[in-house]
Design a protein around this motif. Structure first.
Motif, PDB file in Angstrom:
ATOM      1  N   MET B 109     -10.761   6.688  -7.871  1.00  0.00           N
ATOM      2  CA  MET B 109      -9.880   6.225  -6.795  1.00  0.00           C
ATOM      3  C   MET B 109      -8.783   7.249  -6.522  1.00  0.00           C
ATOM      4  SD  MET B 109      -9.621   3.320  -4.995  1.00  0.00           S
ATOM      5  CE  MET B 109     -10.265   1.926  -5.890  1.00  0.00           C
ATOM      6  N   ARG B 129      -7.532   3.012   3.994  1.00  0.00           N
ATOM      7  CA  ARG B 129      -8.679   2.136   3.718  1.00  0.00           C
ATOM      8  C   ARG B 129     -10.000   2.876   3.868  1.00  0.00           C
ATOM      9  NH1 ARG B 129      -7.669  -3.668   3.818  1.00  0.00           N
ATOM     10  NH2 ARG B 129      -5.454  -4.012   4.123  1.00  0.00           N
ATOM     11  N   HIS B 132     -10.855   5.320   1.009  1.00  0.00           N
ATOM     12  CA  HIS B 132     -11.188   4.739  -0.295  1.00  0.00           C
ATOM     13  C   HIS B 132     -12.307   3.700  -0.190  1.00  0.00           C
ATOM     14  CE1 HIS B 132      -7.064   6.267  -0.758  1.00  0.00           C
ATOM     15  NE2 HIS B 132      -7.348   6.435  -2.039  1.00  0.00           N
ATOM     16  N   ALA B 133     -12.958   3.635   0.965  1.00  0.00           N
ATOM     17  CA  ALA B 133     -13.962   2.578   1.160  1.00  0.00           C
ATOM     18  C   ALA B 133     -15.111   2.708   0.169  1.00  0.00           C
ATOM     19  CB  ALA B 133     -14.483   2.608   2.593  1.00  0.00           C
ATOM     20  N   ILE B 136     -15.031   1.299  -5.370  1.00  0.00           N
ATOM     21  CA  ILE B 136     -14.948  -0.140  -5.633  1.00  0.00           C
ATOM     22  C   ILE B 136     -13.986  -0.397  -6.789  1.00  0.00           C
ATOM     23  CG2 ILE B 136     -16.239  -2.212  -6.286  1.00  0.00           C
ATOM     24  CD1 ILE B 136     -17.236  -1.148  -3.692  1.00  0.00           C
ATOM     25  N   ARG B 138     -12.802  -3.790  -8.934  1.00  0.00           N
ATOM     26  CA  ARG B 138     -13.088  -5.209  -9.068  1.00  0.00           C
ATOM     27  C   ARG B 138     -11.862  -5.968  -9.566  1.00  0.00           C
ATOM     28  NH1 ARG B 138     -16.501  -9.003  -6.867  1.00  0.00           N
ATOM     29  NH2 ARG B 138     -17.865  -9.984  -8.411  1.00  0.00           N
ATOM     30  N   CYS B 139     -10.802  -5.248  -9.937  1.00  0.00           N
ATOM     31  CA  CYS B 139      -9.655  -5.911 -10.566  1.00  0.00           C
ATOM     32  C   CYS B 139      -8.512  -6.207  -9.610  1.00  0.00           C
ATOM     33  CB  CYS B 139      -9.083  -5.044 -11.681  1.00  0.00           C
ATOM     34  SG  CYS B 139     -10.175  -4.770 -13.065  1.00  0.00           S
ATOM     35  N   THR B 140      -8.158  -5.247  -8.774  1.00  0.00           N
ATOM     36  CA  THR B 140      -6.837  -5.295  -8.139  1.00  0.00           C
ATOM     37  C   THR B 140      -6.806  -5.976  -6.784  1.00  0.00           C
ATOM     38  OG1 THR B 140      -7.199  -3.213  -6.994  1.00  0.00           O
ATOM     39  CG2 THR B 140      -6.233  -3.092  -9.198  1.00  0.00           C
ATOM     40  N   GLY B 141      -7.950  -6.112  -6.133  1.00  0.00           N
ATOM     41  CA  GLY B 141      -7.905  -6.593  -4.754  1.00  0.00           C
ATOM     42  C   GLY B 141      -7.359  -5.531  -3.814  1.00  0.00           C
ATOM     43  N   TYR B 142      -7.174  -4.324  -4.306  1.00  0.00           N
ATOM     44  CA  TYR B 142      -6.831  -3.120  -3.531  1.00  0.00           C
ATOM     45  C   TYR B 142      -5.401  -3.067  -3.010  1.00  0.00           C
ATOM     46  CZ  TYR B 142     -11.943  -2.767  -3.453  1.00  0.00           C
ATOM     47  OH  TYR B 142     -13.266  -2.714  -3.814  1.00  0.00           O
ATOM     48  N   LYS B 143      -4.692  -4.186  -2.965  1.00  0.00           N
ATOM     49  CA  LYS B 143      -3.404  -4.197  -2.276  1.00  0.00           C
ATOM     50  C   LYS B 143      -2.423  -3.215  -2.927  1.00  0.00           C
ATOM     51  CE  LYS B 143      -0.092  -7.498  -0.438  1.00  0.00           C
ATOM     52  NZ  LYS B 143       0.329  -8.887  -0.272  1.00  0.00           N
ATOM     53  N   LYS B 144      -2.379  -3.215  -4.235  1.00  0.00           N
ATOM     54  CA  LYS B 144      -1.414  -2.349  -4.910  1.00  0.00           C
ATOM     55  C   LYS B 144      -1.866  -0.891  -4.881  1.00  0.00           C
ATOM     56  CE  LYS B 144       0.495  -6.067  -7.640  1.00  0.00           C
ATOM     57  NZ  LYS B 144       1.290  -6.444  -6.437  1.00  0.00           N
ATOM     58  N   ILE B 145      -3.159  -0.665  -4.757  1.00  0.00           N
ATOM     59  CA  ILE B 145      -3.631   0.719  -4.618  1.00  0.00           C
ATOM     60  C   ILE B 145      -3.188   1.260  -3.263  1.00  0.00           C
ATOM     61  CG2 ILE B 145      -5.681   2.189  -4.445  1.00  0.00           C
ATOM     62  CD1 ILE B 145      -7.042   0.252  -6.449  1.00  0.00           C
ATOM     63  N   ILE B 146      -3.350   0.452  -2.232  1.00  0.00           N
ATOM     64  CA  ILE B 146      -2.905   0.879  -0.896  1.00  0.00           C
ATOM     65  C   ILE B 146      -1.393   1.145  -0.927  1.00  0.00           C
ATOM     66  CG2 ILE B 146      -2.654   0.162   1.517  1.00  0.00           C
ATOM     67  CD1 ILE B 146      -5.265  -1.479   1.132  1.00  0.00           C
TER      68      ILE B 146
END
Ligand code: FES
Ligand code: FES
Lengths: 773, 164
Positions: B109, B129, B132-133, B136, B138-146
């Motif tokens: 990531m 988005r 990084h599409a 994958i 499976r833990c974070t729901g991506y919000k904090k990565i964004i």
């Protein structure tokens, strides 16, 4: 409302950075496959190609040089050929009847994975095939027409008031059926394990796991070795979600049996295809409700049949069933309840633990049913729910009293208000032909039992230790010693936070070494949303003990005996202004006495009463509460379903670390989004058809809706600092909220998970009848 | 078996590698060079855990035969990020925003984030988005990565763009 008085905490409640963050962002965390074990051989499992049959024998081809490899068959198992979970029906290696496609028939280890696979290709099983029962559909058909044919793995019932008999006096009775399919955990790190025979005769197991103390003692019986010679340690875990709860025992067993025979380390790292095919999934479920309502829209009687597809063996299915039925009529006042739960065998890989553990399946049906019931009495779904949401002083379906820490109905009210639910609900599309896009909004409301069911915590008696010892740099550190594991959810940070809070020291002076059964007491498995509440509380108590001991020793060593208080990272003398920094005081204690260990053990409050036979009483010490509102757009042309916004409130008790807790909720909601809309497995020729990431599709960064998530804290008064559970509850409510939203968007009620365009099409999607009942 | 020889600059350090040409770059990195930061989540190009940079391109090391990586190529893996100001900024951003949970997706990531940000200021609103599409989590729901990538983008060191 008994909101516990707000205590000011120094460390708890802060969004403290994860203790493992630096390693993880630098690529330094050591997962099972990253561990370098010189001379390790690779293990591969010989598996049954048929779903049901009788093994007549295994033929080894003479064209292969068998001296290069090691083969383990049932005759090589030193102890019992049994995986002892909740039933003793599953062999490590099948020797007679084969119950699922992929069941182990033998194990092979070789210096390279390639050679091990070549050896496996030279083994041919001789199997008499039998007729399998493969799917939930077949199982339900048999249940309705010819139940004795089914092999029951577990059953349990709940009765309250007059039970189903009370349906006779209801004004309206509605009957509905719902199903939910498999879900794969799909942690991104596939399962992996290494067994290393040590020179001193111990067997050392290290790998990807949630529960080190499941493997020891479960393996001891199979390997016939005493527990003190089996050491189990967790490597960094790349996600688990329940998928690494019970099945790592099998991997550990395969590696151990091979390592003992080969007399060298053996590792097994599954590739993705093997991981999907040969590890557990969420149980497929079928629910049938008959619910009786009074004319005013109050619930009068609930009858529910709840069936789980257990797969081939019992494993943990009974407890999944218990949690399922305990949530199948939760959340609302109802005087008469009858729930019958059954787990039946299908000839598929055993289904197992997955975040939520039966509750998501039960709540999927129950919260869909709530909307259908509201329709049937002509009430909006929010009014219908608000009318009867449980409150403090009410009783649950098992007759448990909601004494304290009850976030209901507040979380329901707040979510409805924040999302503007009532207004938006009245403006939904209902499949109107003239709309270019169909809009819908739906809600769900739910409780999730925190901790083990019933008297589970009383039996486990979670034990924790805190060690004051020198760190690698020689400086004193307080290490939290528990078997509770870090697998992404934040255990390695929240437990040190709690310890630091209890001691009144900085988090920098605490640590969380990887659990190792030779070094940590058994604080129970890392499951059931119990770590923050139960283990957290016990760590807090231990922290208080350690604080007292340190104060006494520092008083004697550095304060000439005057009473001392450890406060805000300093030892303060009672009579003079002298202070000593924590590190200095701790170093003095270490120098004088050496390492110091304190223990504590969890005790369930005495008022918790539970009857495991009749399923009556306090099913859980406390409940977390949640409400989800989902908003969707459905494209009338393609029937594509897009969830664009989720609004949610949660009462998880005291929030120990808001960043980590939000991370659990956000990640869990996206996993729930996958469960609701995308993730689908069907069974073809006895095998899962979606057996790779190409075919088992999970949400990507492009699929995420806007998430507006909030906490309402109703701390649980019987524990410090008052946490309930957060791990599982985000899985519970999104699927029904989405089905309810889709029904408002399209006029079509879907009753099978996942909710797909194909399903809308099957129900006449394009014609879009305004079907409500 | 035939082997090819390659001289690569990996994370700023020269490496001479001898490998069968069809061996996956992922195995060369993880097994031969013991750079185990790069992960294998699927082995078939679906999860992005094996994402690394070859010159300026993001590639999936599980799909790329080592023989196809030319002599003289510059390879950047997660282990190399801390040697660059941008990489360190991203590591800080991920840690600060709580973007890593189990951490197994993070090496891939964060390399995707790095490749995106070093191309210069974000243009399209959905640039993060899209970039990084293929990763994958499976833990974070991506919000904090964004949130982490946005945070880093705001502070991206100008002096190091586009060629650190
Ligand atoms: S391991 Fe390369 S994309 Fe998954
Ligand atoms: S942090 Fe676990 S998969 Fe991303």
């Amino acid at each position: 409302m008994a909101v516990k008085e707000v205590t000011t905490y120094r460390v708890v409640g802060k969004g403290i950075r994860r203790l493992d963050a630096a390693d993880k962002v630098r690529g330094q965390a050591q997962y099972a496959d990253d561990l370098h074990v010189p001379d390790a051989w690779h293990g591969v499992v010989v598996r049954s190609p048929v779903a049901h049959g009788r093994l007549r024998g295994l033929q080894r081809s003479p064209d292969f040089d068998w001296t290069q490899v090691v083969v383990v068959t049932p005759e090589d198992i030193p102890g019992h050929n049994i995986v002892d979970m909740m039933g003793r029906d599953m062999p490590f290696i099948a020797y007679d009847e084969i119950q699922y496609c992929g069941e182990p028939l033998a194990l092979v280890a070789a210096p390279t994975r390639q050679l091990a696979r070549t050896a496996v290709a030279h083994i041919t099983p001789d199997i008499e095939t039998l007729t399998p029962l493969l799917t939930l559909d077949e199982m339900v058909t048999q249940y309705k027409t010819n139940p004795p044919v089914l092999h029951e793995l577990s059953a349990k019932q709940i009765r309250k008031g007059q039970g189903a008999a009370a349906l006779a006096d209801a004004d309206i009775v509605l009957e509905r059926e719902y199903t939910a399919g498999h879900q794969e955990q799909l942690y991104i790190e596939p399962q992996g394990m290494i067994a290393i025979p040590e020179k001193d005769g111990t067997l050392f197991i290290i790998g990807s796991m949630q529960c080190p103390y499941y493997i020891n003692p479960e393996l001891c019986e199979t390997l016939d070795i005493p527990p003190e010679r089996l050491r189990v340690k967790q490597a960094a875990v790349g996600g688990a979600f329940g998928g690494k709860e019970e099945f790592p025992t099998l991997l550990a067993g395969y590696c151990a049996l091979l390592a003992l025979k080969a007399k060298r380390p053996v590792k097994i790292i599954y590739d993705r295809n093997q991981d999907i095919l040969y590890t557990t999934k969420r149980h497929p479920a079928w629910s049938r409700y008959k619910v009786g309502l009074n004319k005013d829209g109050t619930l009068h009687a609930v009858q529910c049949e709840f069936l789980l597809d257990g797969g081939a063996y019992t494993t943990l299915s009974p407890v999944v069933l218990y949690r399922g039925i305990l949530h199948a009529a939760m959340g609302y006042r109802c005087p008469h309840v009858a729930i019958d739960g059954h787990v039946y065998r299908t000839n598929t890989f055993p289904n197992g633990a997955f975040r939520g553990f039966g509750a998501p399946q039960a709540l999927w049906a129950w919260e869909s049913m709530m909307d259908e019931l509201a329709d049937a009495v002509g009430l909006p779904p929010h009014t219908f729910r608000l009318k009867q949401a449980l409150q403090q002083g009410d009783t649950t379906p098992t007759g448990g009293l909601l004494r304290d820490s009850v976030g209901s109905p507040a979380v329901l009210e707040q979510t409805l208000a924040r999302s503007g639910f009532a207004d938006k609900w009245s403006r939904c599309s209902l499949g109107r032909a003239e709309d270019k896009a169909w809009y819908g909004i739906g809600c769900s409301f739910f409780a999730h039992g925190a901790g083990f069911t019933g008297d589970g915590e009383a039996r486990i008696k979670a034990k924790v230790a805190l060690d004051l010892e020198p760190a690698t740099d020689g400086q004193p550190i307080v290490n939290v010693r528990v078997s509770s594991t870090e697998m992404g959810q934040g255990t390695c940070t929240i437990l040190p936070q709690v310890a630091a809070e209890a001691l009144s020291i900085d988090i920098a002076h605490t640590g969380f070494p990887m659990p190792d059964t030779f070094k940590v007491p058994d604080s129970g498995p890392t499951v059931a949303s119990r770590t923050a509440m139960v283990v957290g509380h016990t760590v807090f108590q231990a922290g208080r003990k350690l604080k007292q001991q340190l104060e006494e020793r520092v008083a004697a060593l550095l304060f000439e005996g005057q009473p001392v208080e450890l406060r805000e990272n300093e030892f303060h003398g009672k009579y003079d202004a002298q202070t000593v920094p924590f590190m200095k005081g701790a170093a003095a204690v270490l120098a004088a006495d050496g390492p110091l260990r304190v223990y504590d053990q969890f005790k369930l409050p005495a008022y918790i009463k539970w009857n495991q036979d009749t399923f009556e009483g306090d099913a859980y010490p406390a409940y977390s509460w949640g409400c989800n509102v989902a908003e969707v757009w459905v494209d009338p042309l393609t029937l594509e379903i897009k969830c664009h916004k989720i609004t949610a409130y949660y009462d998880i008790g005291r929030v120990l670390n808001p960043v980590l807790a939000l991370g659990q909720l956000e990640g869990g909601l996206i996993q729930a989004l996958g469960y609701a809309l995308m993730e689908k497995i069907t069974i073809k020729d006895g095998k899962y058809d979606a057996d790779r990431m190409q075919t088992y599709v999970v949400p990507t960064m492009l699929d995420g809706p806007e998430m507006d998530i909030h906490f309402l804290e109703y701390p649980y008064a019987d524990v410090e600092p008052g946490a309930k559970g957060v791990g599982e509850i985000p899985m519970d409510g999104l699927a029904p909220a989405l089905a309810n939203a889709i029904a408002r968007a399209t006029g079509i009620r879907l009753r099978d998970l996942p909710l797909t365009p194909e399903a809308l099409l099957k129900h006449g999607g394009f014609a879009a009848p305004a079907q409500t009942a | 078996m035939n082997k090819v020889t390659r001289n690569w600059m990996i994370n700023g350090t020269p490496h001479r590698v001898e490998t069968p040409p069809l061996r996956r770059l992922l195995d060369v990195l993880r097994e031969d060079l013991r750079l185990t930061g790069t992960k294998e989540g699927c082995g078939e190009g679906e999860c992005g855990a094996c994402t690394v940079m070859v010159d300026d391109e993001v590639v999936l090391a599980c799909l790329l035969p080592a023989g196809q990586v030319p002599d003289g190529a510059e390879i950047t893996t997660v282990e190399g990020l801390e040697k660059t100001p941008g990489g360190r900024l991203l590591q800080e951003a991920y840690a600060e925003k709580g973007a890593a949970q189990c951490g197994i997706c993070i090496p891939g990531m964060i390399v995707s984030s790095y490749a995106l940000l070093r191309r210069g200021p974000l243009q399209a609103p959905d640039a993060i988005r899209t970039a990084h599409a293929g990763n994958i989590c499976r833990c974070t729901g991506y919000k904090k990565i964004i949130a982490a990538v946005e945070w880093a983008a705001e502070r991206w060191p100008e002096t190091v763009t586009p060629t650190e």
